[in-house]
Design a protein around this motif. Sequence first.
Motif, PDB file in Angstrom:
ATOM      1  N   PRO A   1     -75.285 -33.172  -7.962  1.00 24.78           N
ATOM      2  CA  PRO A   1     -76.556 -33.421  -7.035  1.00 24.78           C
ATOM      3  C   PRO A   1     -76.007 -32.611  -5.187  1.00 24.78           C
ATOM      4  N   ASP A   2     -74.719 -33.079  -4.524  1.00 24.96           N
ATOM      5  CA  ASP A   2     -74.617 -32.991  -4.122  1.00 24.96           C
ATOM      6  C   ASP A   2     -73.177 -31.984  -3.578  1.00 24.96           C
ATOM      7  N   VAL A   3     -73.276 -31.543  -4.379  1.00 21.95           N
ATOM      8  CA  VAL A   3     -72.700 -30.364  -4.219  1.00 21.95           C
ATOM      9  C   VAL A   3     -72.682 -28.960  -4.966  1.00 21.95           C
ATOM     10  N   TYR A   4     -72.575 -27.690  -3.971  1.00 24.75           N
ATOM     11  CA  TYR A   4     -73.327 -26.388  -4.325  1.00 24.75           C
ATOM     12  C   TYR A   4     -71.797 -25.288  -4.342  1.00 24.75           C
ATOM     13  N   ALA A   5     -72.020 -24.545  -5.153  1.00 30.70           N
ATOM     14  CA  ALA A   5     -70.954 -23.455  -5.561  1.00 30.70           C
ATOM     15  C   ALA A   5     -71.572 -21.936  -5.260  1.00 30.70           C
ATOM     16  N   ILE A   6     -70.593 -21.469  -4.130  1.00 28.84           N
ATOM     17  CA  ILE A   6     -71.218 -20.222  -4.011  1.00 28.84           C
ATOM     18  C   ILE A   6     -70.371 -18.925  -4.822  1.00 28.84           C
ATOM     19  N   GLY A   7     -70.797 -17.498  -3.851  1.00 28.09           N
ATOM     20  CA  GLY A   7     -69.314 -16.474  -4.674  1.00 28.09           C
ATOM     21  C   GLY A   7     -68.761 -16.592  -5.967  1.00 28.09           C
ATOM     22  N   ASP A   8     -67.572 -15.914  -5.739  1.00 29.32           N
ATOM     23  CA  ASP A   8     -67.204 -16.577  -7.171  1.00 29.32           C
ATOM     24  C   ASP A   8     -66.793 -17.227  -7.593  1.00 29.32           C
ATOM     25  N   ALA A   9     -67.067 -18.383  -7.465  1.00 24.99           N
ATOM     26  CA  ALA A   9     -67.108 -19.686  -7.696  1.00 24.99           C
ATOM     27  C   ALA A   9     -67.800 -20.701  -8.660  1.00 24.99           C
ATOM     28  N   ALA A  10     -69.402 -19.528  -8.561  1.00 21.66           N
ATOM     29  CA  ALA A  10     -69.775 -20.233  -9.074  1.00 21.66           C
ATOM     30  C   ALA A  10     -70.562 -19.147 -10.546  1.00 21.66           C
ATOM     31  N   MET A  11     -71.057 -19.769 -11.341  1.00 23.63           N
ATOM     32  CA  MET A  11     -71.247 -19.473 -12.369  1.00 23.63           C
ATOM     33  C   MET A  11     -73.436 -19.172 -11.952  1.00 23.63           C
ATOM     34  N   ALA A  12     -73.770 -18.368 -11.875  1.00 27.66           N
ATOM     35  CA  ALA A  12     -74.988 -18.261 -11.192  1.00 27.66           C
ATOM     36  C   ALA A  12     -75.519 -16.738 -11.840  1.00 27.66           C
ATOM     37  N   THR A  13     -77.061 -17.232 -12.036  1.00 22.37           N
ATOM     38  CA  THR A  13     -77.531 -16.418 -13.611  1.00 22.37           C
ATOM     39  C   THR A  13     -78.108 -15.052 -12.207  1.00 22.37           C
ATOM     40  N   GLY A  14     -78.903 -14.194 -12.309  1.00 22.34           N
ATOM     41  CA  GLY A  14     -79.345 -13.440 -12.371  1.00 22.34           C
ATOM     42  C   GLY A  14     -80.493 -13.191 -12.990  1.00 22.34           C
ATOM     43  N   ALA A  15     -80.753 -11.768 -12.876  1.00 24.39           N
ATOM     44  CA  ALA A  15     -82.637 -10.909 -13.927  1.00 24.39           C
ATOM     45  C   ALA A  15     -81.535 -10.912 -14.819  1.00 24.39           C
ATOM     46  N   ALA A  16     -82.668 -11.764 -15.361  1.00 21.84           N
ATOM     47  CA  ALA A  16     -82.405 -11.427 -17.628  1.00 21.84           C
ATOM     48  C   ALA A  16     -81.909 -12.160 -17.461  1.00 21.84           C
ATOM     49  N   GLY A  17     -81.442 -13.477 -16.699  1.00 21.31           N
ATOM     50  CA  GLY A  17     -80.870 -14.259 -17.052  1.00 21.31           C
ATOM     51  C   GLY A  17     -79.222 -14.390 -17.636  1.00 21.31           C
ATOM     52  N   LEU A  18     -79.007 -13.111 -17.151  1.00 17.65           N
ATOM     53  CA  LEU A  18     -77.535 -13.027 -17.238  1.00 17.65           C
ATOM     54  C   LEU A  18     -76.464 -12.956 -16.254  1.00 17.65           C
ATOM     55  N   PRO A  19     -75.025 -13.147 -16.545  1.00 19.73           N
ATOM     56  CA  PRO A  19     -74.474 -14.016 -15.143  1.00 19.73           C
ATOM     57  C   PRO A  19     -73.376 -12.835 -14.195  1.00 19.73           C
ATOM     58  N   LEU A  20     -74.519 -13.349 -13.031  1.00 13.85           N
ATOM     59  CA  LEU A  20     -73.861 -12.484 -11.276  1.00 13.85           C
ATOM     60  C   LEU A  20     -71.465 -12.152 -11.707  1.00 13.85           C
ATOM     61  N   ARG A  21     -71.958 -10.761 -10.739  1.00 11.32           N
ATOM     62  CA  ARG A  21     -70.753 -10.297 -11.234  1.00 11.32           C
ATOM     63  C   ARG A  21     -70.061 -10.773  -9.895  1.00 11.32           C
ATOM     64  N   MET A  22     -68.790 -11.097 -10.061  1.00 10.15           N
ATOM     65  CA  MET A  22     -68.026 -11.870  -9.359  1.00 10.15           C
ATOM     66  C   MET A  22     -68.051 -10.131  -8.056  1.00 10.15           C
ATOM     67  N   SER A  23     -68.262 -10.170  -5.976  1.00 13.96           N
ATOM     68  CA  SER A  23     -68.284  -9.439  -6.210  1.00 13.96           C
ATOM     69  C   SER A  23     -69.262  -9.432  -4.649  1.00 13.96           C
ATOM     70  N   CYS A  24     -68.591  -8.706  -3.845  1.00 11.25           N
ATOM     71  CA  CYS A  24     -69.818  -9.291  -2.227  1.00 11.25           C
ATOM     72  C   CYS A  24     -70.933  -9.471  -2.467  1.00 11.25           C
ATOM     73  N   ALA A  25     -71.201  -7.749  -3.248  1.00 11.75           N
ATOM     74  CA  ALA A  25     -73.116  -8.364  -3.049  1.00 11.75           C
ATOM     75  C   ALA A  25     -72.974  -9.451  -4.502  1.00 11.75           C
TER      76      ALA A  25
END
Length: 395
Positions: A268-292
Motif C-alpha cells: 500500500p505504500d507503492v503506486y505505479a503509473i504509466g506503462d509500468a502499471a496494469m491499470a484498468t479503464g472503461a469496461a474493466g479493460l487494461p489501459l494500453r501503453m501510451s502517453c494518453a
Amino acid sequence: MQHRIVVLGAGYAGAVAAGRLARRLRPEDVAITLVNAQPDFVERVRMHQLAAGQELRPRPLGDMFAGTGVHLRLGEVTGVDADRAKVAVTTADGAEELAYDTLVYALGSGWSDQGVPGTAEHAHEIAGRAGALRLRERLAGLEAGRAVVVVGGGLTGLEAVTEIAEARPDLDVALVARGGLGDRLSPRGGRHLRKVLGRLGVTVHEHATVTAVEADRVVTAGGGTIPAAVTVWTTGFAVHPIARATTLEVTGTGRIVVDGTMRSVSHPDVYAIGDAAMATGAAGLPLRMSCASGVPTAWQAADAIAARLTGGKLPNVPLRYVNRCVSLGRGEGLIQYVTADDRAVRAALTGRLAALYKELVCKGAAWGVAHPTLGVPGRRRRVVRQPVRAVRTAA
C-alpha cells in the motif's frame, strides 16, 4: 518529520505526478524526490521526428523543477526493496539507497524485439532518444534509392514510416503490418491513412508476420523476404525489468498490478503509473501503453496520495479514452475518435487540421511537464495522517 515521497522516472507520467504532488502538499510536510537517469526530459512522442532529422527543443529537468519543491536526483535505479521501503540508485558519486514512505514507480517501458531472431542485432528502435539518434545517423548516411522497412502497423509505426518517407522521398520506404492496415480505425480514418501513404510512396505489406531480421532484409512467415538496408522495429514495448525482481505483485509481463487509485494491491505504500502499471479503464479493460494513459494515471495517483495524507476525498475519476492522435508527417494527421474503452467510432478528423490538433496535444503535454506546479496555488493542504508503512508496522 517530513513524509518522504520518491518518484522513479521523469517521463510524462513521473514528471507530471511529481509536479502535481508538489502543487497539492505543503513543502514543510513532504520531501519529494524525483529520480531520473538523464538530466533532460525526453519528448517520447516526438522520437520519430528526431529520427527523421528534425531538431527538438532541449528540456533540462533541473530548470523545469527549480523552485517547485521537487528535488531532482540524477541516477539510474538498480533495484527496489518493497519490503524495506528502499530504492537502490547509482549516481555519479556511486551507489546509494533512498528510503521512502511513499513510492511512485514510473520507470516506463522500452522497445521489445518480441524474440524475433536478428532484431536486436540488425533493427533500429525509436522508443528512446539514444535509439532515435542512432537511426537518424543511419538514415543521414543512406544513399538515394535504398530500402527502409518499418515493421509494425501500430501508431508508432505509422508515425515513423510517414515521417521518414516525407523527409526522404528519395528512399524506398515500406511498412510491414501483421494485420490489415489501419484495422483499428474507422472506415473514414482507414481511407485517409491509405491515401496519405500512397501519396508518400510507401509500399504496404499487410497481413505479414516478420519471423527474422537480417542485415539487408526482413524475412516473413512462409519464407518471403523484403529488402531492407535499414529496418525500424516498432512492434511493441516491454516494461522496465526492475518491478519483476521485487516482491510487488506483477503480471506475467512485469507490469505492477494496481487498484483504481494506482496503488499496488500488494504494497500500500507503492503506486505505479504509466506503462509500468496494469491499470484498468472503461469496461474493466487494461489501459494500453501510451502517453494518453500515462498522464491520467499520474493525476489519479498524485491526487490519491495527497488525499490519503491530508484526509481528503479519494479521487473517483474514470480512466477513459477520447481519441487516438496520429501524425502522418508534418502536414498531415489523423484523429480517430473512440469510445471510452478505445474502440473506433465513425468520426475522424483528417488532414492539416488533424496535424495541428496533434501538434497542440504534443505541445500541451510538454508544457504540462515543463510547468509542473502550474504557478503553484496559494493554498496547499497539510499532511495530517501517518505514513502507511508506519501504521502497518505498528499494527
